[in-house]
Design a protein around this motif. Structure first.
Motif, PDB file in Angstrom:
ATOM      1  N   THR A 150      -1.447  10.440 -11.455  1.00 35.60           N
ATOM      2  CA  THR A 150      -2.188  11.064 -10.354  1.00 35.60           C
ATOM      3  C   THR A 150      -2.298  10.105  -9.177  1.00 35.60           C
ATOM      4  O   THR A 150      -2.037  10.465  -8.031  1.00 35.60           O
ATOM      5  CB  THR A 150      -3.609  11.455 -10.807  1.00 35.60           C
ATOM      6  OG1 THR A 150      -3.516  12.177 -12.035  1.00 35.60           O
ATOM      7  CG2 THR A 150      -4.310  12.313  -9.777  1.00 35.60           C
ATOM      8  N   LEU A 151      -2.662   8.879  -9.482  1.00 31.66           N
ATOM      9  CA  LEU A 151      -2.849   7.880  -8.435  1.00 31.66           C
ATOM     10  C   LEU A 151      -1.492   7.461  -7.850  1.00 31.66           C
ATOM     11  O   LEU A 151      -1.326   7.359  -6.637  1.00 31.66           O
ATOM     12  CB  LEU A 151      -3.562   6.658  -9.032  1.00 31.66           C
ATOM     13  CG  LEU A 151      -3.953   5.542  -8.079  1.00 31.66           C
ATOM     14  CD1 LEU A 151      -4.906   6.060  -7.013  1.00 31.66           C
ATOM     15  CD2 LEU A 151      -4.639   4.418  -8.850  1.00 31.66           C
ATOM     16  N   GLY A 152      -0.540   7.247  -8.737  1.00 30.46           N
ATOM     17  CA  GLY A 152       0.758   6.704  -8.329  1.00 30.46           C
ATOM     18  C   GLY A 152       1.553   7.639  -7.437  1.00 30.46           C
ATOM     19  O   GLY A 152       2.191   7.198  -6.479  1.00 30.46           O
ATOM     20  N   THR A 153       1.505   8.948  -7.715  1.00 31.90           N
ATOM     21  CA  THR A 153       2.335   9.875  -6.922  1.00 31.90           C
ATOM     22  C   THR A 153       1.867   9.923  -5.463  1.00 31.90           C
ATOM     23  O   THR A 153       2.697   9.982  -4.557  1.00 31.90           O
ATOM     24  CB  THR A 153       2.306  11.298  -7.512  1.00 31.90           C
ATOM     25  OG1 THR A 153       0.966  11.591  -7.888  1.00 31.90           O
ATOM     26  CG2 THR A 153       3.201  11.425  -8.712  1.00 31.90           C
ATOM     27  N   GLY A 154       0.569   9.880  -5.260  1.00 24.50           N
ATOM     28  CA  GLY A 154       0.058   9.883  -3.894  1.00 24.50           C
ATOM     29  C   GLY A 154       0.537   8.657  -3.123  1.00 24.50           C
ATOM     30  O   GLY A 154       0.963   8.748  -1.975  1.00 24.50           O
ATOM     31  N   MET A 155       0.448   7.494  -3.804  1.00 24.82           N
ATOM     32  CA  MET A 155       0.895   6.259  -3.164  1.00 24.82           C
ATOM     33  C   MET A 155       2.405   6.255  -2.967  1.00 24.82           C
ATOM     34  O   MET A 155       2.919   5.792  -1.944  1.00 24.82           O
ATOM     35  CB  MET A 155       0.533   5.058  -4.038  1.00 24.82           C
ATOM     36  CG  MET A 155      -0.905   4.680  -3.963  1.00 24.82           C
ATOM     37  SD  MET A 155      -1.281   3.469  -5.241  1.00 24.82           S
ATOM     38  CE  MET A 155      -0.216   2.151  -4.815  1.00 24.82           C
TER      39      MET A 155
END
Lengths: 536, 315
Positions: free
Chosen positions: B184-189
């Motif tokens: 979840t966090l990684g895809t946004g970044m």
């Protein structure tokens, strides 16, 4: 499927404290076997199957919305007394909101301010010691010393709790306080052993479950206590997990990561009902939701406008549509499950747009925008407010919604910032008198700031109602209390239309299909797990 | 190098001072009385008496004028004492230490996921400029930037936990608890880094020395990965460092959705309950992490690109 656990009986006795009213035995309980279960019938939850031990799973996992290890509970060795059945109070509360003798087998008023409680025989702490009056005194002294608000809340000082002998405790209240027994019938006023430790995190209670393990901010694991004084338990292990986000909580239930989940979001209720693996149970609670109207601020100071708003509201539609059928359409600001709510005798302001519009025209309302305060922590608050805004615009009243963060909300209400306020109230204990006092008495919590400033207030209709509420509060006689409070509520609703009642609240708990014997209570923190089964 | 360190330390202190003043000021102009809010929570929603609230204020020095309150707090912090939570009877430093681990786990895992997705995607995009792979990665990046974290979190839970039953829904524990939050966090970044990697790579591929390398007959792969990549990575490293802010920002929402007991979760709870000492402490720590990350980025520069020196200016 949905299981309704609503209590539709005439309810009896809340925290009325006199020698005649509720001494412990008055509720017909045998001293030896305190039981708070109801007489069954339509109100029963799914009953336990009486499955054999081998058919039961190892444990039952419950998802709570709050962290059971929060630091505020360090007074109890760091585990919440809510929900967990680890710690117990002197008095329990039944499904009918009656006081039930629990760790106290009996109590009586021995004077204007003094009470004597008899401590039950044969109760064992989790560390094997037997409960005595001294333990009770120590428990009370501890919370009265540690929580600065406790003396004011319970109306006693630490030095006024005394053990008269091994089995008798005397409490002397700071003032005449007839609802003392009901007020201490609360999870937070629990009895514990002095060997409990803050540092080693040891919890020593008398409940059917004892703490086995914990992960701070995550979970508390408990196991059945073999020497429990009040009957058998079905499950050997119970785990309480915190999942604060309502959507995640219900997803964890759907995934069977937990077996029971409190308060799923209203948007998920239908899907939990339709899913063959999960079900929801609803339970009436002693809470109500209503729109408080500022009785002293133009233009809502005009009773005609207040009646118009009442006439423009349809409680039934609100419950059926926005609230997914959760809640009971209300006629007053006090939940029907509280015996003096006066529900039957209050006017039902049927929705009548024509009549409401003409009342608006007769009133002093002049097109100004009314400020409608919403606490952003109220579930579906914004949606409810929008529906009301629409109904009120139909009768020509313009409403602007202002959503306020929880910490600032109470302050805004007491300052009289709103013409309309979406309020919800409830009681966590067996004493509900404060609900009417704090909201409608001029010196009650909501009104006293403005009352002391300029003799107005917010929802308080004035000195006549103040006197009647005081008489109801001070009487120990059940019928007289009912009569007084009903009289006050009639003035509040019929003459003054001080609020727009919306619903008597129900709360929702989701459970997985292999869970039986869920035993929810009106005060949801007082749930009992002893009869609950989780089948293999 | 020494001068550089001294300059940096002074900046660090200055930034933290600024952060703490602003936080302190903001909390006090926010409506809502901590004494009353905290007691109300403790009493299960009932209202505390005026006396009890007043006692709380005196006990915690909330009656003093604001500057005095700030100076007192600063004096405590200078001696390494972040005080105790109003609400939890626990030292703020203890709370932060306990909560920092899940957040750091999430941050590192999130960055690993982001880098693993974005660097290859950015390179492919640049090499195949204007072709389907480029459009695909650009579209993916746009989707990643546009999708709110909490929504993506729920989607992943519904897909991978409820339907496929691969990962748990919530909580902390083994690595399996970390996969969905990190995704979840990684895809946004990843979305942001991919776009930067692409443009940076395109810029480098236009450089003369790359043309030279090509004309020497070096294989495409060697040109791209040996010569271009290292230089194209410089701005990307900066962004990864600066993304730490995004990590902590995203952690707040993600920790609530996945029920991780981290700093973000703690910060939100403390803001809502007006638990001032905890808010101050957490913001201070987050501020420090920011400054240190930037510092680390500068150091890394030095090693990636020898043209950059600590004394400023090019050699």
């Amino acid at each position: 499927m949905r299981k309704r656990l609503s209590r539709r009986k005439l309810l009896t006795g809340i925290g009325v404290g006199t020698t005649t009213a509720i001494a412990g035995c008055a509720s017909g309980q045998d001293d030896e076997t305190a039981s708070d279960s109801s007489s069954g019938g339509e109100n029963d939850t799914s009953t336990a199957t009486g499955a054999s031990e081998s058919q039961l799973a190892d444990e039952l996992t419950v998802a709570l919305p709050t962290d059971p290890t929060m630091g505020v509970w360090s007074v109890y060795g760091g585990v919440t007394p809510y929900y967990t059945n680890v710690l117990e109070p002197l008095i329990w509360v039944s499904d009918e909101m009656e006081l039930v003798p629990w760790l106290a087998s009996d109590w009586e008023s021995t004077g204007e301010k003094s009470w004597e409680f008899t401590i039950r025989d044969g109760v064992t702490f989790h560390n094997g010691e037997t409960l005595t009056a001294e333990h009770v005194v120590w428990s009370f002294e501890t919370i009265l010393n540690e929580w600065s608000y406790a003396p004011g809340w319970l109306h006693i000082k630490p030095e006024n709790v005394t053990a008269l002998d091994d089995r008798t405790v005397e409490f002397v209240t700071t003032d005449v306080f007839p609802t003392f027994p009901g007020t201490i019938a609360h999870n937070m006023v629990a009895v514990q052993h002095p060997d409990r430790s803050r540092d080693d995190k040891t919890v020593i209670g008398t409940g059917p479950y004892q703490v086995a393990n914990r992960e701070k901010g995550q979970r508390v694991e408990t196991e059945a206590f073999d020497d429990y004084w009040n009957g058998e338990v079905r499950m050997q292990n119970m785990t309480f997990r915190v999942i604060t986000d309502p959507t995640t909580r219900s997803l964890a239930l759907e995934n069977n990561e937990v077996d029971v989940a409190y308060a799923p979001p209203s948007s998920k209720i239908d899907s939990l009902e339709q899913n063959e693996n999960t079900s929801v149970s609803t339970q009436t609670s002693p809470g109500a939701m209503y729109v408080g109207l500022h009785n002293y601020k133009a233009p809502t100071d005009d009773v005609k406008l207040r009646k118009a708003l009442n006439r423009a509201t349809s409680q039934e539609t609100l419950v059926e549509t926005i609230l997914n059928g959760i809640g009971i359409p209300a006629r007053g600001p006090i939940a029907k499950s509280i015996y003096w709510s006066g529900h039957e005798s209050l006017p039902a302001y049927e929705r009548d747009v024509e009549k409401a519009s003409s009342l608006v025209e007769e009133s002093s309302y002049d097109g100004e925008t009314l400020n409608f305060l919403i606490n952003n922590a109220t579930p579906s608050g914004r949606t409810i407010a929008s529906a009301l805004q629409e109904w009120y615009s139909e009768i020509g009243v313009d409403v602007g919604i202002e959503q306020v963060e929880e910490a600032a909300f109470e302050d805004a209400v007491r300052n009289g910032d709103g013409h309309l306020v979406l309020e919800s109230s409830g009681s966590n204990s067996g004493a509900a008198d404060y609900l009417i006092y704090e909201t409608f008495h001029s010196e009650g919590d909501v009104n006293e700031r403005l009352y002391n400033e300029n003799e107005t207030g917010v929802y308080n209709p004035g000195s006549e109602v103040d006197t009647i509420i005081e008489e109801g509060f001070q009487t120990g006689d059940r019928d007289q209390k009912e009569q007084k409070y009903e009289q006050a509520l009639q003035i509040i609703m019929e003459d003054e239309a001080a609020v727009v009642p919306l619903t008597y609240q129900e709360y929702v708990v989701g459970s997985y299909a292999d869970v039986n014997g869920l035993d929810l209570r009106p005060i949801n923190e007082m749930v009992r797990w002893t009869s609950t089964e989780h089948l293999e | 190098m020494l001068q550089f360190l001294i300059r940096r330390s002074a900046t660090l202190l200055l930034v933290l001072f600024g952060v703490s003043v602003i936080t302190f000021g903001l909390m006090f102009v926010t409506p809502g009385d901590p004494a009353e809010t905290i007691m109300r929570q403790q009493m299960g929603g009932q209202s505390p008496s005026e006396e009890a609230v007043e006692e709380f204020r005196q006990e915690h020095g909330l009656d003093d004028p604001l500057p005095i309150q700030y100076v007192n707090w600063l004096a405590d912090v200078a001696t390494g004492d972040l005080r105790e939570s109003y609400f939890q009877e626990t030292k703020v430093s203890t709370m932060i230490l306990n909560r920092a681990i899940p957040t750091l786990e999430l941050a590192v895992a999130g960055i690993v996921v982001a880098v693993a997705i974005s660097i290859p995607a950015g390179i492919i995009s640049a090499i195949h400029q204007g072709q389907p792979p480029d459009y695909l990665s650009q579209f993916g990046a746009l989707l990643g930037i546009s999708m709110p974290n909490f929504w993506l979190g729920y989607l992943l839970i519904i897909m991978f936990s409820v339907h496929l039953d691969i990962f748990p829904v919530a909580g902390v524990g083994g690595l399996d608890h970390l996969v969905l939050p990190a995704l979840t966090l990684g895809t946004g970044m990843a979305a942001i880094i991919t776009r930067l990697m692409r443009s940076s790579m395109l810029e480098v591929l236009d450089e003369e020395y790359i043309q030279t390398a090509h004309s020497k007959g070096l294989r495409e792969r060697i040109v791209v990965y040996k010569h271009a990549l290292r230089n194209a990575l410089i701005p990307v490293i900066t962004i990864i460092g600066l993304q730490f802010g995004y990590v902590l920002n995203g952690a707040v929402v993600i920790e609530i959705v996945f029920q991780r007991p981290g700093l973000g979760n703690l910060l939100i709870q403390s803001i809502f309950s007006r638990d001032y000492p905890v808010v101050q402490g957490v913001v201070l720590v987050i501020g420090a992490i920011f400054v240190f990350t930037n510092f680390a980025v500068d150091i890394t520069y030095r090693f990636v690109d020898p043209r950059i020196s600590f004394e400023g200016g090019n050699q």
